[in-house]
Design a protein around this motif. Structure first.
Motif, PDB file in Angstrom:
ATOM      1  N   THR B 210     -25.667  20.552  18.815  1.00  0.00           N
ATOM      2  CA  THR B 210     -27.226  20.379  18.833  1.00  0.00           C
ATOM      3  C   THR B 210     -27.265  18.864  19.471  1.00  0.00           C
ATOM      4  O   THR B 210     -28.180  18.569  20.472  1.00  0.00           O
ATOM      5  N   VAL B 211     -26.805  17.924  18.709  1.00  0.00           N
ATOM      6  CA  VAL B 211     -26.894  16.387  19.004  1.00  0.00           C
ATOM      7  C   VAL B 211     -26.549  16.095  20.525  1.00  0.00           C
ATOM      8  O   VAL B 211     -27.059  15.682  21.419  1.00  0.00           O
ATOM      9  N   ALA B 212     -25.056  16.685  20.700  1.00  0.00           N
ATOM     10  CA  ALA B 212     -24.562  16.363  22.128  1.00  0.00           C
ATOM     11  C   ALA B 212     -25.460  17.173  23.162  1.00  0.00           C
ATOM     12  O   ALA B 212     -25.763  16.598  24.248  1.00  0.00           O
ATOM     13  N   THR B 213     -25.874  18.542  22.771  1.00  0.00           N
ATOM     14  CA  THR B 213     -26.720  19.130  24.002  1.00  0.00           C
ATOM     15  C   THR B 213     -27.978  18.368  24.183  1.00  0.00           C
ATOM     16  O   THR B 213     -28.396  18.112  25.503  1.00  0.00           O
ATOM     17  N   ASN B 214     -28.592  17.763  23.253  1.00  0.00           N
ATOM     18  CA  ASN B 214     -29.933  16.968  23.457  1.00  0.00           C
ATOM     19  C   ASN B 214     -29.482  15.687  24.200  1.00  0.00           C
ATOM     20  O   ASN B 214     -30.520  15.067  24.798  1.00  0.00           O
ATOM     21  N   GLN B 215     -28.548  15.265  24.182  1.00  0.00           N
ATOM     22  CA  GLN B 215     -28.165  13.981  24.562  1.00  0.00           C
ATOM     23  C   GLN B 215     -27.369  14.134  26.235  1.00  0.00           C
ATOM     24  O   GLN B 215     -27.314  13.108  26.723  1.00  0.00           O
TER      25      GLN B 215
END
Lengths: 231, 268
Positions: B210-215
């Motif tokens: 989730t973190v990576a996708t948003n970044q």
């Protein structure tokens, strides 16, 4: 067929709609149509729709002989005129078309009629969500029936695999229809007018057969059934 | 070079098609393959966002198909990997702007320059889905361990089979091992029991995704991410490697594993 002589296929033969007009002319155009049709009419069974035209036994007999000479079998005469009907009856002609044959009925109206009894569709694959089988006769599936798949059969449903979708046997009202599966766990099970949902699974899957018993849907282990018969 | 075309699809929305496409693209490119990702979700594009390439878009898929630009001009180069490209979807058009034949031709033109063409399918079973699977040599079905997602995956498998494609492969995404262990979540075995196709990957639930996708920086790039490892394994299996499936029970890490080794003698 400019004479207004309409020909259409019915279950077991051809139905010719005979137009109005003097009988001599109509007869000539009818015979001409048959001659023009060549192979199309050869060996055919023909029924005539005469509406309210009045014809005697002599006219009908002559017509039948003329058609027979062209290898066309006059089989039925339809009409509302009482003299025509009694003349036709004297000649041994049918007065109505009767029930279409099993094959013809399957093609047209799959389910809501009486069962042919012998016909079955073999489905040799897994039915996945969204697959539907509607068939007037029996349905045999070699494979699984997954949730979201649906089988509606006029007769029995046999599943050599897991049955987890929706299944309706005896959809035309046949209360003798049965549903068999190696693992009978349908989302919903219907036989004729009865509907049931599968109870929670107890223990391992076993082959079962569901049927109507005194108006109630029951599922019985195949092994029990088998033993009872053996005893 | 002759690229293989793989389409990632699911039927149900929100199970991770786009995330999987981005991660597999990065994993394959990191392993030295030349990769192009195509966003098939015309009108609702977001593969560019997940890959962090949104601000580089000039031309898109529909521009290529309608001849407004050369194919080369619509290929957006990834900012981290030299061998990863993206063809973004058009934002202003809808799926009817593209036909399955257009997709087949587009992928055919790409095959000579790449090893892998990855196509991110839109949700649903309509035109966009048909466009996305038309050129596919390999269809990857992605599902979550949820009854509704599995049901849709089953439907999709039926449709793929009807197109006479080779049997699709399954990715189970967002598995929570501890919930499976408690019996609160469908296990991979339960899912395979219904779908009856080959498994190509099991991706654990991982906050890092989730973190990576948003970044805009796919989790595969994070060496510590368990989901990233799962995607790297899938990429290897796509290239024919026989990679054993990792047991998800060891989620509690090194110390958990140690304690399990120690424990069997005692009460468990």
């Amino acid at each position: 067929m400019s004479s207004g002589l309409a020909v259409k296929g019915v279950g077991d033969g051809l139905l010719m709609h005979v137009p109005e007009g003097p009988w001599d002319e109509v007869l000539a155009s009818l015979l001409q149509t048959v001659d023009d049709g060549g192979e199309f009419f050869r060996g055919a069974r023909v029924a005539l729709q005469l509406d309210d035209r009045e014809l005697g036994a002599a006219d009908l007999g002559h017509l039948r002989d003329q058609l027979a000479g062209r290898e066309v079998n006059l089989w039925a005469v339809l009409g509302t005129s009482q003299p025509t009907r009694s003349a036709a009856a004297d000649l041994g002609l049918a007065l109505e078309l009767g029930r279409p044959s099993a094959q013809a009925r399957e093609a047209d109206e799959p389910i809501d009629t009486e069962l042919p009894g012998e016909h079955a569709a073999l489905v040799h694959r897994t039915l996945r969500s969204g697959n539907h089988i509607h068939y007037a006769g029996h349905v045999v599936v070699v494979g699984d029936v997954n949730p979201g798949a649906e089988i509606i059969a006029g007769g029995d449903v046999i599943v050599w695999g897991r049955l987890r979708g929706v299944v309706h046997a005896g959809a035309g009202g046949n209360e003798e229809a049965v549903v068999c599966a190696l693992d009978l766990a349908p989302t919903q099970l219907r036989i004729a007018g009865q509907i049931a949902v599968s109870p929670e699974r107890r223990g391992a899957a076993q082959p079962e057969m569901a049927r109507l018993k005194d108006g109630q849907l029951v599922a019985e282990k195949w092994i029990d059934e088998h033993r009872r018969k053996a005893d | 070079m002759t690229a293989k075309a793989a389409t990632i699809t699911s039927g149900k929305g929100g199970v991770g098609k786009t995330t999987a496409t981005a991660n597999l693209g990065v994993a394959l490119a990191s392993a030295g393959y030349r990769v192009v990702c195509i966003d098939g979700d015309i009108g609702l594009r977001n593969l560019d966002v997940v890959m962090g390439l949104e601000n580089r878009i000039v031309y898109d898929l529909v521009d290529v198909i309608e001849g407004r630009c050369k194919l080369r001009q619509a290929l957006i180069k990834d900012k981290r990997l030299a061998d990863l490209y993206l063809i973004p979807a058009a934002q202003t058009r809808d799926k009817t702007a593209v036909s399955p034949q257009d997709m087949v031709k587009l992928v055919k033109d790409l095959r000579t320059d790449f090893d892998w063409v990855l196509i991110d399918s839109p949700a649903g079973i309509e035109r966009g889905f048909r466009n996305a699977i038309a050129p596919a040599d390999l269809v990857l079905i992605i599902t979550n361990p949820e009854v509704s997602a599995v049901r849709d995956a089953d439907r999709i498998i039926g449709l793929v089979e009807a197109e006479e494609k080779s049997p699709p492969k399954l990715i189970v995404n967002r598995v929570k091992p501890e919930m499976v262990k408690r019996g609160d979540m469908l296990s991979t075995v339960d899912i395979l029991d219904v779908l009856a196709i080959d498994l190509i990957g099991v991706v654990p639930e991982d906050d890092a995704v989730t973190v990576a996708t948003n970044q805009g920086s796919p989790a595969v790039l994070d060496a510590r991410s368990r989901a990233g490892k799962a995607f790297r394994d899938i990429a290897r299996r796509m290239n024919g490697e026989d990679v054993p499936f990792e047991s998800l029970e060891s989620k509690d890490g090194f110390f958990g594993r140690i304690s399990r080794i120690v424990r069997p003698g005692g009460a468990s």
